[in-house]
Design an enzyme around this catalytic site. Sequence first.
Site, mmCIF file in Angstrom:
data_model
loop_
_atom_site.group_PDB
_atom_site.id
_atom_site.type_symbol
_atom_site.label_atom_id
_atom_site.label_comp_id
_atom_site.label_asym_id
_atom_site.label_seq_id
_atom_site.Cartn_x
_atom_site.Cartn_y
_atom_site.Cartn_z
ATOM 1 N N ASP A 27 50.561 43.877 37.177
ATOM 2 C CA ASP A 27 51.732 44.332 36.047
ATOM 3 C C ASP A 27 51.717 45.762 36.072
ATOM 4 O O ASP A 27 52.420 46.335 35.768
ATOM 5 C CB ASP A 27 51.341 43.618 34.925
ATOM 6 C CG ASP A 27 51.559 42.015 34.872
ATOM 7 O OD1 ASP A 27 51.687 41.581 36.068
ATOM 8 O OD2 ASP A 27 51.322 41.337 33.902
ATOM 9 N N CYS A 77 41.719 45.652 38.055
ATOM 10 C CA CYS A 77 41.303 44.518 37.434
ATOM 11 C C CYS A 77 40.567 43.603 38.259
ATOM 12 O O CYS A 77 39.893 42.947 37.678
ATOM 13 C CB CYS A 77 42.945 43.926 36.865
ATOM 14 S SG CYS A 77 43.944 44.795 36.144
ATOM 15 N N CYS A 113 42.721 45.788 31.833
ATOM 16 C CA CYS A 113 43.141 46.824 30.722
ATOM 17 C C CYS A 113 42.466 46.769 29.645
ATOM 18 O O CYS A 113 42.557 45.528 28.732
ATOM 19 C CB CYS A 113 44.703 46.607 30.672
ATOM 20 S SG CYS A 113 45.665 46.771 32.113
ATOM 21 N N SER A 150 54.561 43.045 27.726
ATOM 22 C CA SER A 150 53.195 43.171 28.013
ATOM 23 C C SER A 150 52.397 42.907 26.534
ATOM 24 O O SER A 150 52.869 43.163 25.495
ATOM 25 C CB SER A 150 52.826 44.458 28.695
ATOM 26 O OG SER A 150 51.724 44.861 28.483
ATOM 27 N N GLU A 184 58.050 41.779 32.283
ATOM 28 C CA GLU A 184 57.682 42.300 30.871
ATOM 29 C C GLU A 184 58.422 43.490 30.332
ATOM 30 O O GLU A 184 58.524 44.245 31.546
ATOM 31 C CB GLU A 184 56.151 42.644 31.046
ATOM 32 C CG GLU A 184 55.256 41.636 31.101
ATOM 33 C CD GLU A 184 53.862 41.621 31.325
ATOM 34 O OE1 GLU A 184 52.903 40.985 31.149
ATOM 35 O OE2 GLU A 184 53.767 42.929 31.304
ATOM 36 N N CYS A 221 43.273 40.002 36.512
ATOM 37 C CA CYS A 221 44.680 40.520 35.759
ATOM 38 C C CYS A 221 45.322 39.539 35.199
ATOM 39 O O CYS A 221 44.958 37.958 35.322
ATOM 40 C CB CYS A 221 45.453 41.089 37.147
ATOM 41 S SG CYS A 221 46.862 42.188 36.458
ATOM 42 N N ASP A 222 46.395 39.652 34.510
ATOM 43 C CA ASP A 222 47.015 39.078 33.334
ATOM 44 C C ASP A 222 47.197 37.350 33.657
ATOM 45 O O ASP A 222 46.755 36.447 33.365
ATOM 46 C CB ASP A 222 48.348 39.193 32.869
ATOM 47 C CG ASP A 222 47.972 40.757 32.130
ATOM 48 O OD1 ASP A 222 47.047 41.294 32.042
ATOM 49 O OD2 ASP A 222 49.198 41.188 31.749
ATOM 50 N N LYS A 223 48.064 37.149 34.870
ATOM 51 C CA LYS A 223 48.206 35.861 35.495
ATOM 52 C C LYS A 223 47.231 35.194 36.155
ATOM 53 O O LYS A 223 47.253 34.014 36.340
ATOM 54 C CB LYS A 223 49.635 35.953 36.467
ATOM 55 C CG LYS A 223 50.954 37.015 35.861
ATOM 56 C CD LYS A 223 51.149 36.458 34.459
ATOM 57 C CE LYS A 223 51.938 37.666 33.893
ATOM 58 N NZ LYS A 223 51.297 38.810 33.687
#
Length: 561
Positions: free
Chosen positions: A84, A52, A194, A471, A445, A125-127
């Site tokens: 993650d 990511c 992702c 997630s 998650e 990435c997500d955060k």
Amino acid sequence: MSNHSRKYSSRVVDGTARAPARAMLRATGFEDDDFHKPQVGIASTWSNLTPCNMHINQLAEEAARGADGAGGKSIIFNTITISDGIANGTEGMKYSLVSREIIADSIEAVAGCEGFDGLVAIGGCDKNMPGCLIGLARLNRPAVFVYGGTILPGDNHTDIISVFEAVGAHAKGDMTTLEVKQIEDTAIPGPGSCGGMYTANTMASAIEVMGMSLPGSSAQNATSDTKLKDCQRAGEAVLNLLRHNIRPSDIMTKPAFENAITLVIALGGSTNAVLHLLAMAHAIGVELSLDDFSRIGKRVPVLADLRPSGHYMMSELVDIGGILPLMKTLLDAGLLHGDCLTVTGKTLGENLAGVSPYPDGQNIIRPLDNPIKPDSHLRILHGNLAPGGAVAKITGKEGLSFTGPARVFDSEEETLARILDGTVQKGDVVVIRYEGPRGGPGMREMLSPTSAIMGRGLGKGVALITDGRFSGGSHGFVVGHVTPEARQGGPLAIVEDGDIITIDAEHNRLELELTDSVIAERLARWQPPEPRYRRGVLAKYARTVGSASYGAVTDGREEGH
């Protein structure tokens, strides 16, 4: 440049008394002229630990070139990222949501200390995304967020969720070890976040429609010339924001957050958007609540056939025009506020004025008169099992209600083991507790359990509820963010195996079929478990984090405040 363009850097580098600061900066490459330019911090989340973020150093350099070319002086600095996808299902995942706070804190700390006048933040990435936006909101200096971009599909239209679900299929006996290995080897072909409408792509889209990214930034492939140009333009845009003194507080308004909620619903986005948008609103001082998601959800349909519940990937949406045509459709239908200011210096409506519709024959985005679901898939549930609220992700493909006996577990690891060994059976309501923000700590998650359920073919036969979260890749009949969490004495703590639980996504209820007196009697006997961590960042997080219903923020906001 006007005087306000150097509001902060002038305090650090101007005048004879600041000669020591200038001397330090000369060693980093500053020359005489640079001290008279606005300083633009480029917050890079580069790291080689995850696909990511592995390419973001190049993106940061491009943003720096854009800022320098527009008359600023760029300074690149780093903040952290975690993965993650790597940590899910392990104790390490407890650090994931914590990293959102660390990212926000570090951006605030560096920019506040060094006196940057403006910022570009680049996340993958997500955060990264909510972490960057929380930091930018606290600073409230002219800023642009850049998304690192989406990954391309793996062989046979696979992605990271394909690998997680292969684990469940293997446990069921539907897939050999060699077949799992083949998916593992090819599902992640290179850089980028992702590939479905998981949390990264969800939050990037939300931030763009909110106005904090340039048009198109959220729907670009990570490895593309388009993404490089986006970064350069972002660096240039900060200088324009500085000239006009446009700050995040001018952009991140209540209507802008309503736009973000609307787009997340239309895209079928991640439940994590609820948690992160609440936290971002808190950081900028906007009153946003779970009720806003319910209110907006009544009138906004799900239109995108994107993974995890749908078929297509983000890269395929990129190929037909990204999210801009969808935003234009929503705007024309009166579902977006077109007068919201954006980082272009123009309104959302002005940005979308020349956007063309999707090409004929595409099947990724449905028309408004033929939605996948006529109202929101994000359901805010209440009831005697969730007095403070819970967040369900119900697309309708799973059904709209589920009643069954509880099968209770006190950790994610125990749950996963019992799913894989066949203990969890069709008809069960799986309860995973003590995984909330304080109880985990860290609100992991539940991707491994939900993927194992899908892989074992139980997606329509098993429901799962938790005080943890999910997630963006999770799908099935799932309910998370149950508040108050079990560690805080919420009713989830006293559920026993065999208790009947009803999840009703039509009437938005989460009910434990026990009388109030029985619930009260069990709660009176309940004792909180010992803290899992007493030292380090997880212990500190557990002491400071608030309820998931308010975004799980760490600056004092609790339930009822």
